[in-house]
Design an enzyme around this catalytic site. Structure first.
Site, short mmCIF file in Angstrom:
data_model
loop_
_atom_site.label_atom_id
_atom_site.label_comp_id
_atom_site.label_asym_id
_atom_site.label_seq_id
_atom_site.Cartn_x
_atom_site.Cartn_y
_atom_site.Cartn_z
N ALA A 40 5.65 73.63 54.41
CA ALA A 40 5.81 73.55 53.08
C ALA A 40 4.67 73.32 52.15
O ALA A 40 4.52 73.83 51.24
CB ALA A 40 7.16 72.36 52.86
N GLY A 260 10.81 79.47 52.93
CA GLY A 260 9.74 79.63 51.91
C GLY A 260 9.94 79.69 50.60
O GLY A 260 8.89 79.65 49.52
N ASP A 263 9.43 76.62 48.19
CA ASP A 263 7.82 76.31 48.11
C ASP A 263 7.14 77.21 47.17
O ASP A 263 6.35 76.88 46.26
CB ASP A 263 7.06 76.48 49.54
CG ASP A 263 7.87 75.61 50.65
OD1 ASP A 263 8.19 74.35 50.30
OD2 ASP A 263 7.53 76.01 51.68
#
Length: 326
Positions: A40, A260, A263
């Site tokens: 992350a 993802g 993030d």
């Protein structure tokens, strides 16, 4: 925001080597795999670097080829890795992602007793933050071990004392720790941050069933100056003192891989937040939310946690409607 600094953002956390089946047979039957970097904090570091920010990523890695690969990849993308330590007695973590034709991928972590889990409060140094503007942390690192949790708290306290702004994404990973321990630890870190970035499911995990507006108000009362709730397909909503700002989602036709995306959302938000001299106005918050929604949506269009994140020039081309040239 503070004046000119040599580093825009510091982030601390574990990165792993990610293996994914090359074909469509899944882990059980696929003989070939791709290898990439995942984590992350490093996802945020890589995205912010592509968006023109100077970022330092800090962690511990094992004395193995996996650690070499992570360092080389991050350094090659322009991320500062000068404060990373190599632990001679613990491995670099790895994980496997089993992508399916339906729903989110299944992930299998192999990170217990990893080098990053051995992060200690005594490792935290003021020089990590000297000359920096902002610290970004997630709730994954405190889940790795008791010492890692203490290290996260110390890092946030030191950064705060040194005048850095701090963002905190709870990034809940239920597989990594006991739920009550997770809840209490994550709640205890909110007063140390300026920007709190939970998803709607994470807000419910922390506070129980409430309205979106009640979540925003509660987290502000805990000490955060800006609260950003990720609403998935509904976009996002930001809260500052006395005001809530809703932002419609950035539409994409289909989702390839959602891992993802959170993030990328955080990086998109911070890329605007760090450019604003004052972040108490509705236009500033709306601009940051729009960028966050866009980056989060674009991250779902490719396999891998960060590889397809656009550069600032590519993002400008997308926003202006021009063709992206790579």
């Amino acid at each position: 925001m503070q004046g000119t600094k040599k580093t825009d953002v510091v982030t601390i956390g574990e990165s792993m080597v990610l293996f994914q089946p090359l074909g469509e047979k899944g882990i059980r039957y696929e003989p070939l795999y791709t290898k990439s970097l995942a984590g992350a904090e490093s996802n945020v570091a890589l995205a912010l670097t592509r968006l023109g920010k100077k970022v330092s990523w800090i962690s511990k890695l094992g004395p193995d080829p996996f650690g070499d690969f992570i360092l080389a990849t991050l350094a090659g993308e322009g991320v500062d890795v000068s404060h990373v330590k190599r632990d001679g007695e613990a491995p670099t973590a790895v994980y496997f992602k089993d992508v399916k034709s339906f729903g989110d991928p299944t992930v299998y972590y192999y990170r217990k007793h990893s080098a990053a889990s051995r992060l200690e409060p005594s490792d935290v140094q003021e020089e990590w933050f000297s000359g920096s503007r902002h610290l970004h942390m997630t709730g994954i690192t405190p889940a790795l071990s008791e010492s890692a949790a203490l290290s996260v708290r110390k890092a946030m306290e030191v950064a705060k004392e040194m005048g850095l702004s701090i963002s905190f994404d709870p990034n809940l990973r239920r597989k990594l720790w006991d739920e009550e321990e997770a809840r209490q630890t994550l709640l205890s870190l909110i007063p140390l941050c300026d920007v709190f970035l939970p998803g709607l499911d994470e807000a419910e995990f922390l506070l129980g069933k409430r309205s979106v507006e009640e979540y925003g108000e509660a987290f502000l009362q805990m000490g955060a100056k800006v609260v950003v709730l990720k609403l998935g397909a509904e976009g996002s909503i930001g809260f500052i003192d006395g005001e809530a700002v809703e932002q419609a989602p950035y539409r994409v036709s289909h989702v390839v891989d959602s891992v993802g995306a959170g993030d990328a959302f955080a990086a998109g938000f911070l890329s605007v937040y760090l450019d604003e001299d004052s972040f108490v106005t509705t236009p500033s918050l709306r601009k940051a939310l729009a960028r966050a929604n866009q980056l989060g949506a674009l991250a779902t269009q490719f396999k891998g946690d960060w590889e397809g994140i656009p550069s600032i020039s590519e993002l400008n081309a997308i926003e202006s409607g021009n063709e992206v040239k790579r």
